[in-house]
Motif scaffolding. Structure first.
Motif, short mmCIF file in Angstrom:
data_model
loop_
_atom_site.label_atom_id
_atom_site.label_comp_id
_atom_site.label_asym_id
_atom_site.label_seq_id
_atom_site.Cartn_x
_atom_site.Cartn_y
_atom_site.Cartn_z
N MET A 112 -22.26 25.46 33.02
CA MET A 112 -20.85 25.56 33.43
C MET A 112 -20.21 26.87 32.98
SD MET A 112 -19.55 21.79 32.54
CE MET A 112 -19.53 20.65 33.88
N ASN A 113 -20.89 27.97 33.12
CA ASN A 113 -20.39 29.23 32.61
C ASN A 113 -19.02 29.60 33.18
OD1 ASN A 113 -20.63 31.38 30.88
ND2 ASN A 113 -21.51 32.70 32.45
N ASP A 114 -18.80 29.41 34.50
CA ASP A 114 -17.51 29.76 35.10
C ASP A 114 -16.38 28.88 34.54
OD1 ASP A 114 -18.67 31.71 36.63
OD2 ASP A 114 -18.89 30.44 38.40
N LYS A 115 -16.64 27.61 34.41
CA LYS A 115 -15.62 26.71 33.88
C LYS A 115 -15.32 27.02 32.42
CE LYS A 115 -16.47 22.96 37.08
NZ LYS A 115 -16.83 21.57 37.27
N LEU A 116 -16.35 27.41 31.66
CA LEU A 116 -16.13 27.77 30.26
C LEU A 116 -15.19 28.97 30.15
CD1 LEU A 116 -19.61 27.38 28.55
CD2 LEU A 116 -17.54 26.07 28.13
N LYS A 117 -15.33 29.93 31.05
CA LYS A 117 -14.45 31.10 31.03
C LYS A 117 -13.00 30.68 31.28
CE LYS A 117 -17.96 34.38 32.51
NZ LYS A 117 -18.46 35.21 33.61
N THR A 118 -12.81 29.75 32.19
CA THR A 118 -11.45 29.26 32.48
C THR A 118 -10.86 28.54 31.27
OG1 THR A 118 -12.03 29.00 34.81
CG2 THR A 118 -10.10 27.80 34.02
N VAL A 119 -11.65 27.66 30.67
CA VAL A 119 -11.16 26.92 29.52
C VAL A 119 -10.92 27.86 28.34
CG1 VAL A 119 -11.70 25.08 27.87
CG2 VAL A 119 -12.22 24.76 30.28
N ASP A 120 -11.80 28.84 28.16
CA ASP A 120 -11.59 29.82 27.10
C ASP A 120 -10.28 30.58 27.30
OD1 ASP A 120 -12.90 30.21 24.74
OD2 ASP A 120 -14.48 31.47 25.57
N TYR A 121 -9.98 30.91 28.54
CA TYR A 121 -8.71 31.58 28.86
C TYR A 121 -7.54 30.70 28.40
CZ TYR A 121 -4.75 33.36 31.45
OH TYR A 121 -3.50 33.83 31.78
N LEU A 122 -7.62 29.42 28.69
CA LEU A 122 -6.56 28.50 28.28
C LEU A 122 -6.42 28.44 26.76
CD1 LEU A 122 -7.14 25.57 30.78
CD2 LEU A 122 -5.26 27.21 30.79
N PHE A 123 -7.55 28.40 26.07
CA PHE A 123 -7.51 28.37 24.61
C PHE A 123 -6.82 29.62 24.05
CE2 PHE A 123 -10.44 24.85 24.58
CZ PHE A 123 -10.23 24.25 23.36
N LYS A 124 -7.10 30.76 24.66
CA LYS A 124 -6.55 32.01 24.15
C LYS A 124 -5.08 32.20 24.52
CE LYS A 124 -10.81 34.63 23.74
NZ LYS A 124 -11.91 33.81 24.09
N ASN A 125 -4.64 31.61 25.62
CA ASN A 125 -3.30 31.90 26.12
C ASN A 125 -2.32 30.73 26.09
OD1 ASN A 125 -3.67 34.74 26.99
ND2 ASN A 125 -5.33 33.78 28.14
N VAL A 126 -2.78 29.54 25.75
CA VAL A 126 -1.89 28.39 25.68
C VAL A 126 -1.95 27.83 24.25
CG1 VAL A 126 -1.28 26.19 26.80
CG2 VAL A 126 -2.46 27.95 28.10
N LYS A 127 -1.70 28.67 23.31
CA LYS A 127 -1.82 28.34 21.88
C LYS A 127 -1.09 27.07 21.46
CE LYS A 127 -3.84 32.16 20.19
NZ LYS A 127 -5.14 32.16 19.73
N PRO A 128 0.13 26.80 21.94
CA PRO A 128 0.81 25.60 21.43
C PRO A 128 0.04 24.29 21.65
CG PRO A 128 2.32 26.96 22.68
CD PRO A 128 0.95 27.54 22.86
#
Length: 181
Positions: free
Chosen positions: A108-124
């Protein structure tokens, strides 16, 4: 003509389930997935097996005060009359987290990139900084246990009379209390 009613007597695989007294006070153990902890905990805490309730997770981590694990704890307190809770960690960490990450990266490499983006940018909304950190969890078992104990202890729906303890089981099946900060 009247209907014939069949009355079935329930069959229990374990006689303790049939005869459990709902007035008996229970002890709840929140543990990781380490097998073989039940007899060790029973011996260390002097809790009879019929009074032990277990919630198992990959690491005894309560990451959110209104998440599913906390919900299970609260329901156990009120439905099973839990008076005592032990958050139990083990230093016998398996390579589960590395295996999970490597499988996810392959599948799931593509999905991991999306979720990683959320982790980095949706901190709260996320406690960790990346999906890898979230999957790995903390490497400090005592710190994880302390955080979980504090979440339980300060939860508005947990009665103040419920005793909350923390334990660590090491590689030699030795149990030690975790010092609270």
């Amino acid at each position: 003509m009247g209907k014939l009613l069949k009355v079935f007597k329930p069959i229990y695989l374990d006689e303790r389930v049939c005869c459990m007294d709902k007035t008996t006070k229970k002890t709840l153990f929140i543990t990781d997935m380490e097998s073989g902890l039940e007899p060790i905990l029973q011996q260390e805490t002097n809790v009879q097996p019929e009074n032990m309730l277990m919630i198992q997770s990959y690491g005894p981590i309560i990451s959110h005060p209104f998440g599913e694990i906390m919900r299970s704890i609260i329901l156990a307190i009120y439905q099973e009359k839990v008076e005592e809770i032990f958050v139990v960690g083990s230093t016998n960490k398996r390579n589960v987290f590395e295996d999970a990450q490597s499988q996810l990266k392959v599948n799931m490499n593509d999905k991991l990139k999306t979720v990683d983006y959320l982790f980095k940018n949706v901190k709260p909304d996320f406690i960790e900084d990346s999906i890898s950190d979230w999957l790995d969890g903390s490497r400090n078992v005592r710190e994880d246990i302390n955080k979980s104990v504090e979440i339980i202890r300060h939860h508005p729906l947990v009665p103040s009379n419920v005793k909350i303890h923390s334990l660590v089981v090491n590689n030699n099946a030795e149990v030690a209390a975790v010092n609270q900060p």
